[in-house]
Design an enzyme around this catalytic site. Sequence first.
Site, short mmCIF file in Angstrom:
data_model
loop_
_atom_site.label_atom_id
_atom_site.label_comp_id
_atom_site.label_asym_id
_atom_site.label_seq_id
_atom_site.Cartn_x
_atom_site.Cartn_y
_atom_site.Cartn_z
N ASP A 147 10.00 11.71 -32.70
CA ASP A 147 9.09 10.82 -31.99
C ASP A 147 7.79 11.53 -31.65
OD1 ASP A 147 10.31 8.42 -31.82
OD2 ASP A 147 11.50 8.96 -30.07
N GLU A 207 0.82 -1.21 0.00
CA GLU A 207 0.00 0.00 0.00
C GLU A 207 0.86 1.27 0.00
OE1 GLU A 207 -3.45 -0.07 -0.31
OE2 GLU A 207 -2.91 -2.15 -0.73
#
Length: 429
Positions: free
Chosen positions: A168, A115
């Site tokens: 890109d 967590e």
Amino acid sequence: MTFEVVTIFPEYFESPLKVGLLGKAIERGLIKVRLHNLRDFATDKHHTVDDKPFGGGEGMLFKPEPLFRALETLKKQPPKPRIVYLSPQGRLLTHEVARELASCERLVLLCGRYEGIDERIREHFVDDEISIGDYVLFGGEAAALVLIEVLSRLIPGVVGCEDSVAKDSFADGLLKHPQYTRPRNFLGYEVPEVLLSGNHAEIERWRRRKSLEVTFERRPELLKKARLTEEDRAYLKHLKRERLRLYLALVHYPVVNKEGRKIASSFTNLDLHDLARVARTYGLKAYYLVQPLSDQRAIMEELLAFWLSGPGARHNPDRAEALKLVRLRRSLEEVLQEIREAEGQPPVMLATDARPLRPALPYEEAGRIIRSGQPTLILLGTAWGLAPEVLERADHFLAPIPGALDDYNHLSVRSAASIIVDRLLREVV
Ligand code: 4G0
């Protein structure tokens, strides 16, 4: 650039750091990745790194002491590192965030599991919290790898051809154009002719336009930040003009009254003017008024004549330009027929309803339908809303405009329509 990865699973990184261009870059010393096992910083005999959350609840947390010791050890070595924690609560990793991080010489990547980590470490010892996307992984390791790859590509020399990094997706804020390789004919599917032409100027122009098209269709919000030339802007304008085939219909029959009975409603002059001006402002192709009652139609015809060819037109030509988009029709059937004839296909019908028959279509998705170039008709009801027989014919429902604080939701149809059209075309106009 040096990455110091703090993890309970150093072995997770083994093969990704060996293969491909990343492996090469590490081999050539362009980047360094050092793996640190968090357990080595635990002092008890079981090398415990996790514990239960105070206050109870599911799962385990990384306890603060081993993390603190790991960070102190790494901070003692120069140059001063930036401590980055990978978590779903972090700021989203984008090309821009990557460029910012790539300017750091040394990064510590904290990989949480379970967590997450004790809040005091996050608050007092972490410089930056990064998320690679809105989803949860078992651990931060995969996120750290993503970050390492993204940053490595930005380091000069890692990707052989600097030019290809510059071209890109996202380098200039646009998505990449489609690409093709041999064979020219694959299962009957051909490669676009222009790519075989050998005309490089022509090919570059085609690619740029495809980039703009793909970005416009799928991620229009990117266009706001993209670096665009005047020619790009002109092409986008052309795309919008070509794709936006949006119609609005304000239905006065069949609608329902307070008791749910089918009725015809009367016109509102405000709706005539305000929605015509919305239609003109947002580039809608027509604004239909659906009204079978002949006395009502006579009033509307007189109003339209005043603004389109009477004193109103001379006095206020801008208003005439908006009201030119108004089409007075007897039935929804007539409207659909007319759009079908003009567009060569029936429109996608988007209805608005306070309690939709089916779950509402999110506005972004409706926007995508519109940007794809499909003719689209927004149906707005007057009185207490569109009659069930109209709702049943709709392809999708748009969620009603909710109030900000509570359930009070009594916008006039023209206010709601303005907001709806703006939400649909938010990223487009
Ligand atoms: C911290 C990063 C770390 C908190 C890590 C989970 C997704 C990402 C982790 C949690 C991760 C991401 C509160 C579940 C480990 N998952 N999106 N998992 N919680 O970058």
